[in-house]
Design a protein around this motif. Structure first.
Motif, short mmCIF file in Angstrom:
data_model
loop_
_atom_site.label_atom_id
_atom_site.label_comp_id
_atom_site.label_asym_id
_atom_site.label_seq_id
_atom_site.Cartn_x
_atom_site.Cartn_y
_atom_site.Cartn_z
N PHE A 145 0.93 -1.32 -0.01
CA PHE A 145 -0.04 0.03 0.27
C PHE A 145 0.54 1.23 0.07
N LYS A 146 2.59 0.97 0.52
CA LYS A 146 2.41 2.23 0.84
C LYS A 146 3.38 3.11 -0.93
N ALA A 181 6.90 -6.04 8.93
CA ALA A 181 6.79 -4.11 8.50
C ALA A 181 5.40 -3.76 8.93
N PRO A 190 -3.32 -3.60 10.10
CA PRO A 190 -2.60 -3.34 10.77
C PRO A 190 -2.28 -2.28 11.32
N ILE A 191 -1.34 -2.04 12.59
CA ILE A 191 -0.22 -0.29 12.32
C ILE A 191 0.75 -0.89 13.12
N GLY A 192 1.85 -0.08 12.39
CA GLY A 192 2.74 0.21 12.48
C GLY A 192 3.59 1.05 12.98
N ASN A 193 3.86 2.34 11.82
CA ASN A 193 4.55 3.65 12.35
C ASN A 193 3.37 4.62 12.76
N ALA A 194 1.73 3.95 12.13
CA ALA A 194 0.05 4.58 12.14
C ALA A 194 -0.05 5.65 11.01
N GLY A 195 0.72 5.23 9.61
CA GLY A 195 0.48 6.49 8.81
C GLY A 195 -0.59 6.34 8.36
N ASN A 196 -0.29 4.88 8.02
CA ASN A 196 -2.13 3.67 7.08
C ASN A 196 -3.00 4.10 7.95
N ASP A 251 8.64 -1.62 2.90
CA ASP A 251 7.95 -1.72 2.12
C ASP A 251 8.46 -0.07 1.43
N THR A 287 -1.94 -5.52 3.52
CA THR A 287 -0.91 -4.26 2.95
C THR A 287 -0.16 -4.46 2.33
N ALA A 288 0.53 -5.86 1.68
CA ALA A 288 1.54 -6.75 0.72
C ALA A 288 1.45 -7.66 0.72
N GLN A 331 1.06 -9.02 6.91
CA GLN A 331 0.23 -8.54 7.77
C GLN A 331 -1.35 -9.07 7.75
N CYS A 347 -0.03 -10.96 2.83
CA CYS A 347 0.75 -10.89 3.60
C CYS A 347 0.76 -10.95 5.06
C1 LIG Z 1 4.43 -0.21 6.37
C2 LIG Z 1 3.67 -1.52 6.71
C3 LIG Z 1 2.52 -1.92 7.63
C4 LIG Z 1 2.44 -0.80 8.86
O1 LIG Z 1 1.64 0.38 8.68
P1 LIG Z 1 1.65 1.64 8.75
O2 LIG Z 1 1.79 3.05 8.27
O3 LIG Z 1 3.22 1.88 9.54
O4 LIG Z 1 1.01 1.95 10.93
C5 LIG Z 1 2.25 -2.67 7.58
N1 LIG Z 1 1.84 -3.95 6.34
C6 LIG Z 1 3.11 -4.05 5.80
C7 LIG Z 1 3.36 -4.53 4.90
C8 LIG Z 1 3.83 -2.57 5.56
O5 LIG Z 1 4.14 -2.25 4.43
#
Ligand SMILES: *Cc1c(COP(=O)(O)O)cnc(C)c1O
Ligand SMILES: [Zn+2]
Length: 502
Positions: free
Chosen positions: A139-140, A340, A274-280, A172, A423-424, A395, A393
């Motif tokens: 999704f990036k 990710a 899913p939440i990582g850096n929380a941008g999505n 990603d 997300t991927a 995530q 994926c």
């Molecule tokens: C970046 C990423 C996330 C997390 O998204 P954030 O915006 O960082 O919360 C989840 N899944 C995949 C595959 C990513 O590349």
């Protein structure tokens, strides 16, 4: 179709004009800044920024039915700039001239409904939205199309010279940044910072293949992020992490597409992210809010943010029910197959805190929830989904595990329709699949493979065959016939195939 072929009342709206009054706005002190330069944090108070269109209210003048037609008819226009995320131009970049837009095929990813078997197993009606079908397979690309279109605009208008685009990444972001920057070379070059041995080999191959300068940094993502922040504060570089508000804007297209795919009916819809850096999740919340404010949708869907127990700072923050008592504390991450999203100190946390409050308020009751899932559940559900025709994926597996968890807690009702963010693409994370199949997870992952989900190739070489073909020595004649026959028999035996009726 050409513009002239559409109903006359909709024609004036189809090709978007440069419009709006876009500024960066500080999330904390609310100071507004001109967008004619790249800015990531507030010069006054150091907080993060979001982009705001001060003339947004003009969009409310257009009736919702007209908006629906604008977006639906735009699908049929053969204009590349409007085929990706900028179908929603007025909402994600109204100041963007069409000739500055970079379109590499991102956006408009399919929503694929789970088959009856899988829906029964989970006990919910759900779809995966396959973000892995974007050009760099995550999704990036949505946010990167926005950020690089904007950089392209600055370059085209002479506001920016040779650009060095940099980012830190769990894999990603760098794949995507390197791809979009490569499209704009030589005006734009890219350098990416990756936590050493904390991205998959496919994710490492991507920026290398796009010609980026790739740096591997000791530690985890949060360490790489600090280095890239120091770089962007002290040197003249374009930061492409999701601190960059243009990334968030482009990612809002995810929500708009889902609204469109449901014919703008968001009643009983649930989004799992899913939440990582929380941008999505920031972008998804913000996107639905804007469509709601403009009257394009008349309800807000539920949103469930999911984290692994090995990287769960956002989940922990919201464990405290009383907002006044909540306190954000970064966590030390542990190894996670949802690599990710393996982030202990998400940069968009302030955005999340503010947007969640607004969203719940506008929805009239709690509409955003958080769930945490075990590593074991992530792998088991990812593999189960993919054994039923998906390309999720890890995530994506995390979101399915999150749905199961949320259902157990009564957050998802029996008439709800759920969209899981895959997300991927599964292929980026094939290494974790192999570790599962071969039972090679180090103990810290806490994953024990289930035999029913394992798989392995089987070499077919019947004992009584002494001649088999090799790449440099093909077989011929009787030897070849015998090889074909005995190999077919061995496969038939392994599969217990009944012979054909004569
Ligand atoms: C970046 C990423 C996330 C997390 O998204 P954030 O915006 O960082 O919360 C989840 N899944 C995949 C595959 C990513 O590349
Ligand atoms: Zn500020």
């Amino acid at each position: 179709m050409k513009v002239d072929d559409f109903p006359s009342h909709i024609q004036p709206y189809l090709i978007p004009n440069v419009s709006g009054q876009v500024v960066y706005r500080c999330l904390d002190c609310e100071t507004e800044y001109d967008i004619h330069r790249l800015l990531y944090t507030c010069p006054a108070c150091k907080s993060v920024l979001l982009l705001t269109d001060l003339a947004f209210d003009r969009l409310k003048q257009i009736p919702s039915g007209t908006w629906h037609q604008i977006f639906d008819y735009r699908k049929m226009l053969n204009i590349p700039a409007l085929q990706g995320i900028y179908r929603f131009h007025e909402f994600i970049g109204p100041m963007m001239p069409l000739d500055a837009i970079i379109y590499l095929g991102e956006g408009h990813t399919p929503m694929v409904e789970a088959n009856a078997y899988l829906q029964d197993l989970v006990g919910a009606r759900f779809y995966f939205k396959n973000e892995g079908q974007n050009p760099s397979a995550s999704f990036k690309d949505r946010g990167m199309a926005s950020a690089l279109s904007y950089i392209n605009l600055l370059v085209n208008t002479g506001k920016l010279g040779d650009v060095l685009a940099v980012c830190a990444s769990t894999g990603d972001t760098s794949a995507s940044a390197a791809l979009y920057a490569a499209y704009l070379q030589p005006a734009v070059k890219s350098a990416v910072l990756l936590p050493h041995k904390k991205v998959t080999s496919q994710q490492l191959a991507q920026p290398l293949g796009s010609g980026a300068v790739v740096f591997e940094i000791p530690g985890v993502f949060d360490d790489s992020m600090k280095v890239v922040e120091a770089l962007s504060e002290q040197y003249n570089v374009a930061l492409l992490n999701s601190k960059n508000a243009w990334r968030i804007w482009g990612q809002e297209s995810y929500s708009y597409e889902i609204a469109q795919d449901f014919d703008y009916d968001m009643d009983r819809k649930v989004m799992v992210v899913p939440i990582g850096n929380a941008g999505n999740i920031t972008a998804i919340i913000s996107g639905f809010l804007k469509f709601f404010e403009a009257g394009i949708i008349d309800g807000l869907p539920k949103i469930i943010g999911v984290q692994s127990t090995h990287a769960n700072p956002v989940y922990r923050y919201y464990l405290e029910p009383d907002p006044a008592k909540r306190h954000f504390a970064p966590v030390k991450v542990r190894p996670s197959v949802a690599q990710a999203a393996m982030i202990g100190n998400p940069v968009s946390m302030p955005r999340v805190i503010q947007l969640v409050e607004t969203y719940n308020h506008k929805a009239g009751s709690q509409a955003i929830f958080f769930a945490e899932v075990e590593e074991q559940a992530i792998m088991d559900w990812q593999l189960t989904a993919n054994r039923n025709g998906h390309i999720a994926c890890t995530q994506g597996g995390e979101t399915l595990a999150g749905l199961v968890e949320a259902k157990g807690r009564g957050i998802v009702g029996k008439d709800d329709v759920v969209v899981l963010n895959a997300t991927a693409h599964a292929l980026k994370f094939a290494g974790f699949q192999a570790m599962y199949f071969e039972n090679r997870f180090p103990p810290e992952f806490e994953i024990a493979p289930k035999a029913s989900l394992q798989n392995a190739p089987r070499l077919v070489h019947p004992q009584d065959l002494d001649a088999v073909p090799t790449p440099d020595k093909p077989l011929e004649g009787k030897d070849f016939d015998r090889f074909v026959q005995r190999t077919a028999e061995a496969i038939a035996e392994a599969l217990a195939l009944p012979p054909r009726e004569p």
